[in-house]
Scaffold this motif. Structure first.
Motif, PDB file in Angstrom:
ATOM      1  N   GLU A  72       0.978  -1.365   0.075  1.00 15.90           N
ATOM      2  CA  GLU A  72      -0.118  -0.003  -0.054  1.00 15.90           C
ATOM      3  C   GLU A  72       1.091   1.297  -0.007  1.00 15.90           C
ATOM      4  O   GLU A  72       0.488   2.360  -0.842  1.00 15.90           O
ATOM      5  CB  GLU A  72      -0.781  -0.070   1.059  1.00 15.90           C
ATOM      6  CG  GLU A  72      -2.187  -1.109   1.320  1.00 15.90           C
ATOM      7  CD  GLU A  72      -1.432  -2.294   1.722  1.00 15.90           C
ATOM      8  OE1 GLU A  72      -2.379  -3.206   1.898  1.00 15.90           O
ATOM      9  OE2 GLU A  72      -0.143  -2.518   1.975  1.00 15.90           O
ATOM     10  N   LEU A  73       2.073   1.297   0.831  1.00 14.20           N
ATOM     11  CA  LEU A  73       2.815   2.392   0.686  1.00 14.20           C
ATOM     12  C   LEU A  73       3.516   2.683  -0.618  1.00 14.20           C
ATOM     13  O   LEU A  73       3.657   3.666  -1.043  1.00 14.20           O
ATOM     14  CB  LEU A  73       3.997   1.963   1.865  1.00 14.20           C
ATOM     15  CG  LEU A  73       4.974   3.114   1.819  1.00 14.20           C
ATOM     16  CD1 LEU A  73       4.587   4.420   2.187  1.00 14.20           C
ATOM     17  CD2 LEU A  73       6.088   2.865   2.685  1.00 14.20           C
ATOM     18  N   ILE A  74       3.716   1.563  -1.353  1.00 17.49           N
ATOM     19  CA  ILE A  74       4.306   1.773  -2.750  1.00 17.49           C
ATOM     20  C   ILE A  74       3.402   2.452  -3.433  1.00 17.49           C
ATOM     21  O   ILE A  74       3.766   3.145  -4.638  1.00 17.49           O
ATOM     22  CB  ILE A  74       5.180   0.401  -3.200  1.00 17.49           C
ATOM     23  CG1 ILE A  74       6.255   0.080  -2.273  1.00 17.49           C
ATOM     24  CG2 ILE A  74       5.482   0.728  -4.737  1.00 17.49           C
ATOM     25  CD1 ILE A  74       7.118   1.153  -1.972  1.00 17.49           C
ATOM     26  N   SER A  75       2.166   1.724  -3.625  1.00 17.43           N
ATOM     27  CA  SER A  75       1.039   2.284  -4.440  1.00 17.43           C
ATOM     28  C   SER A  75       0.812   3.894  -4.225  1.00 17.43           C
ATOM     29  O   SER A  75       0.755   4.658  -5.090  1.00 17.43           O
ATOM     30  CB  SER A  75      -0.284   1.584  -4.145  1.00 17.43           C
ATOM     31  OG  SER A  75      -0.025   0.118  -4.542  1.00 17.43           O
ATOM     32  N   MET A  76       1.043   4.241  -2.850  1.00 21.31           N
ATOM     33  CA  MET A  76       0.947   5.535  -2.624  1.00 21.31           C
ATOM     34  C   MET A  76       1.906   6.341  -3.051  1.00 21.31           C
ATOM     35  O   MET A  76       1.434   7.495  -3.809  1.00 21.31           O
ATOM     36  CB  MET A  76       0.734   5.791  -0.886  1.00 21.31           C
ATOM     37  CG  MET A  76       0.520   7.002  -0.512  1.00 21.31           C
ATOM     38  SD  MET A  76       0.853   7.202   1.153  1.00 21.31           S
ATOM     39  CE  MET A  76      -0.322   5.892   1.726  1.00 21.31           C
ATOM     40  N   LEU A  77       3.095   6.086  -2.844  1.00 26.98           N
ATOM     41  CA  LEU A  77       4.125   6.860  -3.555  1.00 26.98           C
ATOM     42  C   LEU A  77       4.216   6.871  -5.084  1.00 26.98           C
ATOM     43  O   LEU A  77       4.462   7.969  -5.713  1.00 26.98           O
ATOM     44  CB  LEU A  77       5.499   6.006  -3.217  1.00 26.98           C
ATOM     45  CG  LEU A  77       5.758   6.337  -1.550  1.00 26.98           C
ATOM     46  CD1 LEU A  77       7.100   5.360  -1.360  1.00 26.98           C
ATOM     47  CD2 LEU A  77       5.898   7.663  -1.087  1.00 26.98           C
ATOM     48  N   ASP A  78       3.809   5.854  -5.593  1.00 24.66           N
ATOM     49  CA  ASP A  78       3.580   5.512  -7.077  1.00 24.66           C
ATOM     50  C   ASP A  78       2.629   6.757  -7.691  1.00 24.66           C
ATOM     51  O   ASP A  78       2.797   7.596  -8.894  1.00 24.66           O
ATOM     52  CB  ASP A  78       3.160   4.587  -7.632  1.00 24.66           C
ATOM     53  CG  ASP A  78       4.224   3.139  -7.750  1.00 24.66           C
ATOM     54  OD1 ASP A  78       5.206   3.603  -7.616  1.00 24.66           O
ATOM     55  OD2 ASP A  78       3.725   2.110  -7.815  1.00 24.66           O
ATOM     56  N   ARG A  79       1.583   6.931  -7.015  1.00 26.09           N
ATOM     57  CA  ARG A  79       0.588   8.037  -7.276  1.00 26.09           C
ATOM     58  C   ARG A  79       1.317   9.559  -7.098  1.00 26.09           C
ATOM     59  O   ARG A  79       0.994  10.433  -7.792  1.00 26.09           O
ATOM     60  CB  ARG A  79      -0.759   7.668  -6.571  1.00 26.09           C
ATOM     61  CG  ARG A  79      -1.446   6.424  -6.889  1.00 26.09           C
ATOM     62  CD  ARG A  79      -2.894   6.564  -6.431  1.00 26.09           C
ATOM     63  NE  ARG A  79      -2.980   6.479  -4.897  1.00 26.09           N
ATOM     64  CZ  ARG A  79      -2.917   5.610  -4.049  1.00 26.09           C
ATOM     65  NH1 ARG A  79      -2.993   4.392  -4.719  1.00 26.09           N
ATOM     66  NH2 ARG A  79      -2.871   5.523  -3.041  1.00 26.09           N
ATOM     67  N   SER A  80       1.877   9.555  -6.178  1.00 28.57           N
ATOM     68  CA  SER A  80       2.425  10.870  -5.572  1.00 28.57           C
ATOM     69  C   SER A  80       3.280  11.400  -6.634  1.00 28.57           C
ATOM     70  O   SER A  80       3.468  12.841  -6.827  1.00 28.57           O
ATOM     71  CB  SER A  80       2.908  10.965  -4.283  1.00 28.57           C
ATOM     72  OG  SER A  80       1.883  10.530  -3.285  1.00 28.57           O
ATOM     73  N   VAL A  81       4.424  10.517  -6.918  1.00 29.67           N
ATOM     74  CA  VAL A  81       5.565  11.101  -7.617  1.00 29.67           C
ATOM     75  C   VAL A  81       5.044  11.447  -9.275  1.00 29.67           C
ATOM     76  O   VAL A  81       5.819  12.087 -10.175  1.00 29.67           O
ATOM     77  CB  VAL A  81       6.608   9.947  -7.948  1.00 29.67           C
ATOM     78  CG1 VAL A  81       7.097   9.848  -6.657  1.00 29.67           C
ATOM     79  CG2 VAL A  81       5.967   8.790  -8.433  1.00 29.67           C
TER      80      VAL A  81
END
Length: 255
Positions: A11-20
């Motif tokens: 979930e953390l990586i998915s969140m970062l993917d969207r943010s960048v």
């Protein structure tokens, strides 16, 4: 009182993917900073234990995720009591840092004067950052010192870089108030790193995770290889030649 949501590596990586993918660097770093503050402040993030173990000789940097497509990396750093970095830069790469556990002392500097490879710095601020605190470094404002502010237990931080920080410069103090710039390769202990959405692979164990990030299985790769070899050598097996579908980077860590 509602049950607290548990956020795992996937979930953390998915969140970062969207943010960048949000646009300008200032927008990206601010969005990540706010997300990390909320996530860490609520103590919702569950990181794998191997990524959080301290090292006696120095602080530990362990790669959690590298996105070749989006061009960012996420690194977990564990700080034993009293462990600190030298004054350093980030090689021109933006970074967002947040405190997952414990407390950190953060001292920021700016370049006051330069003469070739010698620099003189002014201290900008010094703060004690607790759980949920986060900050962003955007070049050229990228010089700082990080230290565990606790003398009786480890602290853990998460760092999101706008690239792969495979080198940086440290600044060694001189007697005359100046600093000598020296390029170095950060010590990264690749005991664990993210492979797709299923687990963490590192030197000794492969950990499998449910979507919530809870560990459900631990496998010793050496024993697993022996078991697989016996199975594939059997005339009744059709698994010969089967390879991992997830790509795993062969990375060498320094000690």
């Amino acid at each position: 009182m509602g049950e607290r949501t548990v956020v795992g590596p996937a979930e953390l990586i998915s969140m970062l993917d969207r943010s960048v993918q949000t646009g300008r660097i200032e927008e990206i770093t601010e969005r990540i900073r706010l997300q990390l503050s909320d996530l860490f402040g609520s103590e919702s993030l569950r990181l794998p234990d191997p990524l959080c173990a301290p090292r006696e000789e120095c602080y530990a940097r362990r790669l959690l995720h590298r996105s070749e497509q989006l061009g960012y990396t996420a690194v977990v750093m564990t700080w034993g009591p009293g462990q600190t970095t030298p004054l350093h830069d980030h090689a021109g790469i933006w970074c967002v840092e947040g405190v997952v556990r414990g407390e950190m002392k953060v001292t920021r500097y700016q370049v006051a004067e330069r003469n070739g490879e010698r620099f003189r710095f002014d201290e900008v601020e010094q703060v004690r950052a607790g759980v949920g605190s986060s900050g962003a470094l955007i070049p050229p404002f990228e010089h700082h010192v990080l230290a565990n502010a606790l003398d009786d237990r480890p602290s853990i931080t998460l760092h999101v870089y706008g690239g792969e920080m495979d080198h940086c410069c440290i600044y060694r103090p001189r007697d005359d108030g100046w600093h000598d710039r020296v390029q170095k390769t950060p010590r990264v202990f690749f005991e664990g790193f993210f492979i797709g959405r299923t687990g963490i692979r590192h030197g000794r164990w492969v950990l499998r995770y449910k979507k919530s990030g809870v560990r459900v299985k631990a496998i010793c790769p050496r024993r697993e290889r022996a078991r697989r070899s016996r199975r594939e050598s059997s005339p009744w097996s059709s698994a010969r030649g089967v390879r991992m579908r997830n790509r795993v980077w062969s990375l060498r860590g320094s000690s």
